[in-house]
Design an enzyme around this catalytic site. Sequence first.
Site, short mmCIF file in Angstrom:
data_model
loop_
_atom_site.label_atom_id
_atom_site.label_comp_id
_atom_site.label_asym_id
_atom_site.label_seq_id
_atom_site.Cartn_x
_atom_site.Cartn_y
_atom_site.Cartn_z
N LYS A 21 -0.70 -0.84 4.15
CA LYS A 21 -1.50 -1.13 5.35
C LYS A 21 -0.96 -2.41 5.96
O LYS A 21 -0.39 -3.25 5.27
CB LYS A 21 -2.97 -1.32 4.96
CG LYS A 21 -3.93 -1.14 6.09
CD LYS A 21 -4.25 0.33 6.36
CE LYS A 21 -5.07 0.50 7.61
NZ LYS A 21 -5.56 1.87 7.78
N ASP B 93 -4.50 2.20 13.63
CA ASP B 93 -5.82 1.97 13.03
C ASP B 93 -6.64 1.28 14.12
O ASP B 93 -6.31 1.41 15.31
CB ASP B 93 -5.70 1.12 11.76
CG ASP B 93 -6.98 1.09 10.92
OD1 ASP B 93 -7.24 2.05 10.19
OD2 ASP B 93 -7.74 0.11 11.03
N ASN C 3 -11.16 6.17 18.30
CA ASN C 3 -10.43 7.40 18.00
C ASN C 3 -11.19 8.30 17.03
O ASN C 3 -11.43 9.47 17.32
CB ASN C 3 -9.05 7.01 17.44
CG ASN C 3 -8.31 8.21 16.90
OD1 ASN C 3 -8.56 8.65 15.79
ND2 ASN C 3 -7.41 8.77 17.67
P1 NDP Z 1 -10.69 2.30 17.17
O1 NDP Z 1 -10.18 0.95 17.43
O2 NDP Z 1 -10.22 3.45 17.98
O3 NDP Z 1 -12.31 2.30 17.24
C1 NDP Z 1 -13.05 1.47 16.44
C2 NDP Z 1 -14.51 1.61 16.83
O4 NDP Z 1 -15.31 0.92 15.88
C3 NDP Z 1 -14.82 1.00 18.20
O5 NDP Z 1 -15.85 1.73 18.80
C4 NDP Z 1 -15.29 -0.40 17.81
O6 NDP Z 1 -16.18 -0.99 18.74
C5 NDP Z 1 -16.04 -0.11 16.53
N1 NDP Z 1 -16.07 -1.31 15.68
C6 NDP Z 1 -15.01 -2.02 15.23
N2 NDP Z 1 -15.42 -3.07 14.52
C7 NDP Z 1 -16.76 -3.02 14.52
C8 NDP Z 1 -17.76 -3.82 13.96
N3 NDP Z 1 -17.47 -4.93 13.25
N4 NDP Z 1 -19.08 -3.47 14.17
C9 NDP Z 1 -19.39 -2.37 14.89
N5 NDP Z 1 -18.48 -1.57 15.45
C10 NDP Z 1 -17.17 -1.89 15.27
O7 NDP Z 1 -10.41 2.57 15.60
P2 NDP Z 1 -10.34 3.94 14.82
O8 NDP Z 1 -11.31 4.90 15.39
O9 NDP Z 1 -8.92 4.32 14.70
O10 NDP Z 1 -10.81 3.49 13.36
C11 NDP Z 1 -12.18 3.49 12.98
C12 NDP Z 1 -12.27 3.50 11.46
O11 NDP Z 1 -11.60 4.67 10.95
C13 NDP Z 1 -11.63 2.32 10.74
O12 NDP Z 1 -12.35 2.05 9.56
C14 NDP Z 1 -10.25 2.85 10.36
O13 NDP Z 1 -9.68 2.16 9.27
C15 NDP Z 1 -10.61 4.28 9.98
N6 NDP Z 1 -9.52 5.24 10.00
C16 NDP Z 1 -8.77 5.45 11.14
C17 NDP Z 1 -7.77 6.40 11.14
C18 NDP Z 1 -7.01 6.75 12.37
O14 NDP Z 1 -6.25 7.74 12.33
N7 NDP Z 1 -7.16 6.04 13.48
C19 NDP Z 1 -7.41 7.12 9.90
C20 NDP Z 1 -8.33 6.90 8.81
C21 NDP Z 1 -9.31 5.96 8.87
P3 NDP Z 1 -15.60 -1.81 20.01
O15 NDP Z 1 -15.17 -0.75 20.96
O16 NDP Z 1 -16.75 -2.64 20.46
O17 NDP Z 1 -14.44 -2.60 19.51
#
Ligand code: NDP
Length: 442
Positions: free
Chosen positions: A128, A168, A242
Site C-alpha cells: 500500500k 484508493d 468510488n
Molecule cells: P474515494 O476517495 O472515492 O471516496 C471516499 C469516500 O469516503 C468519500 O465520500 C469521502 O468523503 C468519505 N470519507 C473519507 N474519509 C472519511 C472520514 N474520515 N469520515 C467520513 N467519510 C470519509 O475512495 P474509495 O471509494 O476508493 O475508498 C473508500 C474505501 O474503500 C477506503 O477504505 C478504501 O481503502 C476502500 N477500498 C477502495 C478500493 C478501490 O478500488 N477504490 C478497493 C478496496 C477498498 P469526502 O467526499 O467528504 O472526502
Amino acid sequence: MYVMSIADIKAGLHTKYSHQTIFLQATDEFLKSLEESGLADDFSDEEFRRLERLLVPERIISFRVDWIDDVGKLQSNIGYRVQFNSALGPYKGGLRFDATVNEDVLKFLGFEQIFKNALTGLQLGGGKGGSDFNPKGKSDNEIRSFCQAFMVKLHHHIGLEKDVPAGDIGVGGREIGYLYGMYKLITNSDEGVLTGKDELFGGSCQRTEATGYGVVYFAEAMAMHHALELKGMRAVVSGAGNVATYTALKLLDKGVTVLTLSDRGGYLHKPDGLTEKDIKHVSQDKNKGIELKNCTVEGAIYNEGAVWGVEADAYFPCATQNEMNEAAAKQVAKSAKLVVEGANMPLDAGAQKVMKEAGILYAPGKAANAGGVSVSGIEMAQNAGHYAWTCEQIDGELQRIMQYIHLQCVECGTEDGKVDYVKGANIAGFRRVFEAMRKLGW
Ligand code: NDP
C-alpha cells in the site's frame, strides 16, 4: 527450547509499535482469529518466527515530494510505499492521497491487503502507498503537478514484476492517468505498471466499478448461503466515492432500496430510495469537489453527522477505517440482517464485537471488497498479453472470484453451523501466504 506463543508475538508488536494504533488494531484482529482457530496450537518455534516475520513489512519506502502550487509556491509532502509481503507475487495495493495518511495507516492497509490478495487466488503480494497530500480544494493543475512529482520519486521502486499500485481514497482515474503518464515518460516503457488506468491506454473494462460490484456479489453469496434474499431489502450505504457509488448502483440492480450516501460532513437520506439518476448525479457532483450538503437530490434530506441511525436491513460501510464505533454498531444492530464492509476496516474492534454478540452476518473488507484488486489482477494479465477482455468476461470472472472468496470464508470460518467471516477470511488468506513463505524458504 523456548517456543513462542501468539500472546508473545502480540506483546512484542505492542511494545515496538505502541505509536501505530491502527496497525495494531489490524494485527490484533488477525492474531485473535489465528488464536481462535487453534491453528497455532502446534506451531514449532520456526513457525512462530515465520509468523513474526509476516507481521513486519519487507520494505517501507518514504520520500519527500516537492511540487509547485498555482501561485508558484513550493510545496512539500511525504510519499510512502509499504511493500509488505511478496510471497505470492508482486506487491499489489492502492495509493491513498489524504491528509490523514501516515506510516501507521499504510501499514494497516498493506497488512490487510496481503490476506485480501491471497483470498482472490491470484498471484499477488500485498502493499500500500500514498501521501499526506490533501487533494481537497486543489486545482486540476495542482493535482497533476503533485502526481508527476510523486511518480518521479516512486518509479524507482515499482515495476510489473515488482510492485503494481492502484487507486484508493483520493486517487481515482484522473490521478492514475497523471501518475502513469509520468511513469511512461521517465521510463520510456508501457508496461502497465499501475492498474485502474483508462481503457484508452491499457485499463480494464469494469475496474472502476469492480470494488463496489464485488461487494454486492459477496453480499449476495452471503445472503444466499443463509437463505436470505437481497431483493426487497433496504440498505444504508456510507461514503459517496468510488466504492460507495458502485455498491449503491449494483444494489439497485439487485432490487435493493438504497436509502443513503454520506461524506465527511453528513449524509443524504431518501426514505423512498435513491434512484440511479440520483446516485450518478451525486457522484458527478462529488467528482467536481462539491460537498454532499450542497448536492440537491429531490426527496432527499441532508443531515450532519454519521449515517448509522438510519434503520435498514443491510449496511454497507464504504467510506473509511473506523467509521463505525461500538455505539453506532448498537444502533445498526437494532435492524441489521447483514453488514458488509466496502471500506477497509470501517468497523472498529468494539463495533465488530457488537455484530458478533448480536449474531449479525458480518463480512470484513478484506473478503468483501477484494473485487477491485481482482480486476486489477485481470488488468495485469491483459497488459501482459496485450489483449483486452470483454466486459462480460471480466464481470463473469469477478463474480466467480467473489463466490470463491465467500466459499473460503465458509470453509475456514464455520463453527457450530455459524459462519464467522472475519475468522474465515483471516485463516484462508493466512494459510496461502504462510505456506508460500515456507516453500520459499522464508
Ligand atoms: P474515494 O476517495 O472515492 O471516496 C471516499 C469516500 O469516503 C468519500 O465520500 C469521502 O468523503 C468519505 N470519507 C473519507 N474519509 C472519511 C472520514 N474520515 N469520515 C467520513 N467519510 C470519509 O475512495 P474509495 O471509494 O476508493 O475508498 C473508500 C474505501 O474503500 C477506503 O477504505 C478504501 O481503502 C476502500 N477500498 C477502495 C478500493 C478501490 O478500488 N477504490 C478497493 C478496496 C477498498 P469526502 O467526499 O467528504 O472526502
